[in-house]
Design a protein around this motif. Structure first.
Motif, mmCIF file in Angstrom:
data_model
loop_
_atom_site.group_PDB
_atom_site.id
_atom_site.type_symbol
_atom_site.label_atom_id
_atom_site.label_comp_id
_atom_site.label_asym_id
_atom_site.label_seq_id
_atom_site.Cartn_x
_atom_site.Cartn_y
_atom_site.Cartn_z
ATOM 1 N N GLN A 225 -6.274 -2.519 -1.721
ATOM 2 C CA GLN A 225 -6.229 -1.861 -3.023
ATOM 3 C C GLN A 225 -7.612 -1.668 -3.635
ATOM 4 O O GLN A 225 -7.749 -0.974 -4.641
ATOM 5 C CB GLN A 225 -5.373 -2.703 -3.999
ATOM 6 C CG GLN A 225 -4.068 -3.226 -3.416
ATOM 7 C CD GLN A 225 -3.066 -2.135 -3.105
ATOM 8 O OE1 GLN A 225 -3.009 -1.141 -3.816
ATOM 9 N NE2 GLN A 225 -2.282 -2.303 -2.058
ATOM 10 N N ALA B 101 0.817 -1.210 0.000
ATOM 11 C CA ALA B 101 0.000 0.000 0.000
ATOM 12 C C ALA B 101 0.852 1.262 0.000
ATOM 13 O O ALA B 101 0.385 2.330 -0.413
ATOM 14 C CB ALA B 101 -0.925 0.005 1.215
ATOM 15 N N HIS C 265 -6.391 3.734 -0.839
ATOM 16 C CA HIS C 265 -5.895 4.698 -1.820
ATOM 17 C C HIS C 265 -6.947 5.730 -2.238
ATOM 18 O O HIS C 265 -6.631 6.658 -2.978
ATOM 19 C CB HIS C 265 -5.375 3.965 -3.062
ATOM 20 C CG HIS C 265 -4.174 3.125 -2.775
ATOM 21 N ND1 HIS C 265 -3.015 3.640 -2.256
ATOM 22 C CD2 HIS C 265 -3.962 1.791 -2.898
ATOM 23 C CE1 HIS C 265 -2.135 2.663 -2.081
ATOM 24 N NE2 HIS C 265 -2.695 1.540 -2.464
ATOM 25 N N ASN D 253 -10.749 0.741 0.735
ATOM 26 C CA ASN D 253 -9.689 1.127 -0.195
ATOM 27 C C ASN D 253 -8.844 2.242 0.413
ATOM 28 O O ASN D 253 -9.292 3.379 0.526
ATOM 29 C CB ASN D 253 -10.303 1.584 -1.520
ATOM 30 C CG ASN D 253 -9.245 1.872 -2.580
ATOM 31 O OD1 ASN D 253 -8.050 1.885 -2.308
ATOM 32 N ND2 ASN D 253 -9.689 2.106 -3.805
#
Length: 239
Positions: A163, A17, A218, A216
């Motif tokens: 992800q 990550a 991100h 998630n």
């Protein structure tokens, strides 16, 4: 602003990550973005601790598969997590969030040793505590270390930053027809062999009635949003 659902949580970050779009190592922009997201959760009054993996630098299983002795390879992987923890500490402190790193492998010139009551006191004072070096033992993943530390710190939930935005029946990046689950049980995770966390981590969470929230990492602001019950995520709980 909605109130946070939980008072004290543990965030599990994989080493991957922290890579961003790189093939190896740390992406500073990604680390800073994650630090800002953690800062947003701390601003809600939530006590936060973090466990980081080391797969972006060295993975013990990979070392063992290439002929290295497994215990030795896992020790190298633990050291990689310390490097990631120090990088995350630096980013958090640059963002104005007081942070302490505690390592399961004592290295007093770099960070504190893991002491449960000291870690709790740090969190009560509003500091983020990053747990490095996994559990300090070979043959155990950092996912298992995350479940262990979350139980030790009496966290209300374990957040797993991945992800994708939850748990899917298959990898949605490869299979566009993969189904996203909103809620699962621990037994569902084990029976369907959903590769989000290893079986030991899921079993430990189940024994301690520790909810697992998968989201998630991100997506900017996702940690803060999920903490308020918003956004897309999967919750793993008992029946």
């Amino acid at each position: 602003m909605p109130s946070p659902i939980y008072k004290r949580v543990l965030l599990k970050l994989s080493g991957e990550a922290l890579m961003g779009t790189r093939d190896y190592g740390l992406d500073n922009a990604t680390v800073r973005a994650i630090a800002q997201d953690i800062k947003g959760v701390v601003a809600l009054g939530v006590e936060v601790c973090v466990v980081v993996g080391g797969g972006n630098i060295f993975r013990g299983v990979a070392g063992a598969s290439s002929g290295m002795e497994r215990a030795q390879a896992d020790s190298m992987g633990m050291l990689a997590t310390v490097m990631n923890a120090l990088a995350m500490q630096s980013a958090l402190e640059r963002a104005g969030v007081p942070t302490r790193v505690q390592s399961a492998i004592p290295m007093s010139s770099v960070c504190e040793p893991f002491i449960r009551r000291r870690a709790e006191r740090h969190m009560e004072k509003g500091r983020v505590v990053i747990f490095a070096a996994g559990s300090g033992n070979p043959f155990f993943t950092t996912d298992t270390a995350a479940a262990l530390r979350a139980a030790e710190m009496r966290c209300d939930a374990l957040f797993k930053g991945t992800q994708v935005d939850g748990v899917y029946s298959a990898d949605p990046r490869k299979n566009p027809n993969a189904e996203r689950y909103v809620t699962l049980t621990y037994l569902d995770m084990l029976a369907r062999d959903l590769a989000v966390m290893d079986a030991a981590a899921i079993s430990l969470a189940r024994e301690n009635k520790l909810p697992i929230i998968v989201f998630n990492i991100h997506e900017q602001g996702a940690f803060t949003a999920v903490m308020q019950g918003e956004g897309r995520f999967t919750t793993v709980v008992d029946q």
